[in-house]
Motif scaffolding. Structure first.
Motif, PDB file in Angstrom:
ATOM      1  N   GLU A 108      80.586  25.056  24.721  1.00  0.00           N
ATOM      2  CA  GLU A 108      81.740  24.601  25.522  1.00  0.00           C
ATOM      3  C   GLU A 108      83.066  24.978  24.857  1.00  0.00           C
ATOM      4  O   GLU A 108      83.998  25.416  25.536  1.00  0.00           O
ATOM      5  CB  GLU A 108      81.676  23.085  25.711  1.00  0.00           C
ATOM      6  CG  GLU A 108      80.667  22.667  26.765  1.00  0.00           C
ATOM      7  CD  GLU A 108      80.265  21.187  26.663  1.00  0.00           C
ATOM      8  OE1 GLU A 108      79.475  20.745  27.488  1.00  0.00           O
ATOM      9  OE2 GLU A 108      80.726  20.495  25.734  1.00  0.00           O
ATOM     10  N   LYS A 139      78.968  18.532  28.853  1.00  0.00           N
ATOM     11  CA  LYS A 139      79.924  17.563  29.427  1.00  0.00           C
ATOM     12  C   LYS A 139      80.088  17.636  30.940  1.00  0.00           C
ATOM     13  O   LYS A 139      80.306  16.635  31.586  1.00  0.00           O
ATOM     14  CB  LYS A 139      81.307  17.802  28.794  1.00  0.00           C
ATOM     15  CG  LYS A 139      81.453  17.279  27.394  1.00  0.00           C
ATOM     16  CD  LYS A 139      82.915  17.307  26.957  1.00  0.00           C
ATOM     17  CE  LYS A 139      83.458  18.727  26.922  1.00  0.00           C
ATOM     18  NZ  LYS A 139      84.674  18.896  26.143  1.00  0.00           N
ATOM     19  N   ASN A 140      80.032  18.867  31.480  1.00  0.00           N
ATOM     20  CA  ASN A 140      80.520  19.041  32.856  1.00  0.00           C
ATOM     21  C   ASN A 140      79.432  19.385  33.870  1.00  0.00           C
ATOM     22  O   ASN A 140      79.701  20.075  34.845  1.00  0.00           O
ATOM     23  CB  ASN A 140      81.563  20.168  32.873  1.00  0.00           C
ATOM     24  CG  ASN A 140      82.603  19.982  31.787  1.00  0.00           C
ATOM     25  OD1 ASN A 140      83.241  18.934  31.721  1.00  0.00           O
ATOM     26  ND2 ASN A 140      82.748  20.965  30.928  1.00  0.00           N
TER      27      ASN A 140
END
Ligand SMILES: NC(=O)c1ccc[n+]([C@@H]2O[C@H](COP(=O)([O-])OP(=O)(O)OC[C@H]3O[C@@H](n4cnc5c(N)ncnc54)[C@H](OP(=O)(O)O)[C@@H]3O)[C@@H](O)[C@H]2O)c1
Length: 272
Positions: A108, A139-140
């Protein structure tokens, strides 16, 4: 699920090849929707012939406009590849990495803000579509992206999702696991040889017994201890064999092997 999706395999080596083969075999993706990259021009011919997909050495071109980018290079090449693809990486793409010990945070941080990253720990039986792949989200990641990744790795075996903090344990268990099992197969086959069974037949007996026991565990869903009990007749032969295993501390030795391998995996983790 993957219909019409355009996929890039960055690093079409052993695992990348197995994944492409699995996906094409399952008929989910058309070969024209897959592009693969390798490091050396010498490898292009191999990929084109074996996989019948477009193969190039330019990662940036390969990644541009793809829905899913599968990063299947060795861990030590990951930083260089991410630097290369950074200018074309988009937040609507899904990046899936199989590189051992490379965290989602590592990836990331080297991609534009907001990119979706899934990390996967497969194992070598994936080469025969009998892999065990454990996935974890960065995270996404959306639910749909999670399902896509699960579906892709389902083409080469079974899948499970776990929290990333358990990935070192996974590395020590199912990642290194085939090696432990080969030792067990080898040792049991040796026992057959000791008792006069030809080595090739002995190995067949053991490997098929292992496969059968694994399928019994997976398909009946019963606790292995219960399955063991069904083989163990009171005052029969199996209980004598089991007692030898207990005396030889097989259980605790296996536990310690996995813990040690997981500790080593933790030492190797790349976070920066
Ligand atoms: N094999 C498994 O069952 C397994 C299990 C768990 C995890 N993994 C992970 O999967 C990854 C790949 O393993 P593998 O066994 O498939 O290794 P591999 O056979 O050596 O494949 C690596 C591929 O990456 C290519 N490559 C290297 N640098 C590149 C670059 N800069 N750009 C594009 N391609 C590049 C190589 O190209 P060339 O062919 O031209 O050299 C090769 O085709 C590793 O990170 C490993 O940790 C593998």
């Amino acid at each position: 699920m993957l219909k019409g999706k355009r996929i890039a395999i960055v690093g079409a080596g052993k695992l990348g090849e197995a994944l492409v083969t699995g996906l094409l075999h399952r008929g989910d993706v058309e070969s024209k929707h897959i592009i693969a990259t390798v490091a050396r021009t010498d490898s292009l011919q191999r990929v084109r012939e074996r996989l019948e997909v477009e193969a190039i050495t330019d990662n940036r071109t390969a990644v541009t406009g793809r829905d899913v980018v599968l990063l299947a290079v060795k861990p030590q090449n990951m930083a260089k590849v991410l630097k290369e693809i950074y200018p074309v990486a988009q937040t609507n793409q899904l990046f899936i990495s199989v590189a051992a010990s490379v965290t989602t945070a590592f990836i990331e941080e080297r991609l534009p803000e907001g990119c979706s990253v899934i990390r996967v720990m497969p194992n070598t039986p994936a080469l025969l579509n009998e892999g065990m792949s454990v996935l974890c989200n960065g995270k996404n990641v959306s639910k749909e992206q999670q399902a896509i990744a699960e579906y892709i790795f389902g083409a080469v075996g079974r899948t499970a999702f776990l929290d990333e903090k358990l990935m070192d344990a996974v590395t020590g268990l199912s990642g290194s696991g085939p090696a432990y099992i080969y030792v067990v197969i080898e040792a049991l086959a040796e026992a057959g040889v000791k008792l006069g069974i030809p080595r090739d037949v002995s190995t067949l007996l053991v490997a098929q017994t292992m496969l059968g026991a694994a399928r019994m565990t997976l398909e009946t869903g019963q606790h292995p201890a219960l399955l063991k009990d069904t083989v163990t007749t009171p005052a029969g032969c199996t209980i004598d064999g089991l007692m030898e295993l207990e005396e030889g501390k097989l259980r605790v030795t296996l536990v310690k092997a996995v813990v040690k391998a997981a500790e080593r995996a933790r030492e190797l983790v790349r976070t920066e």
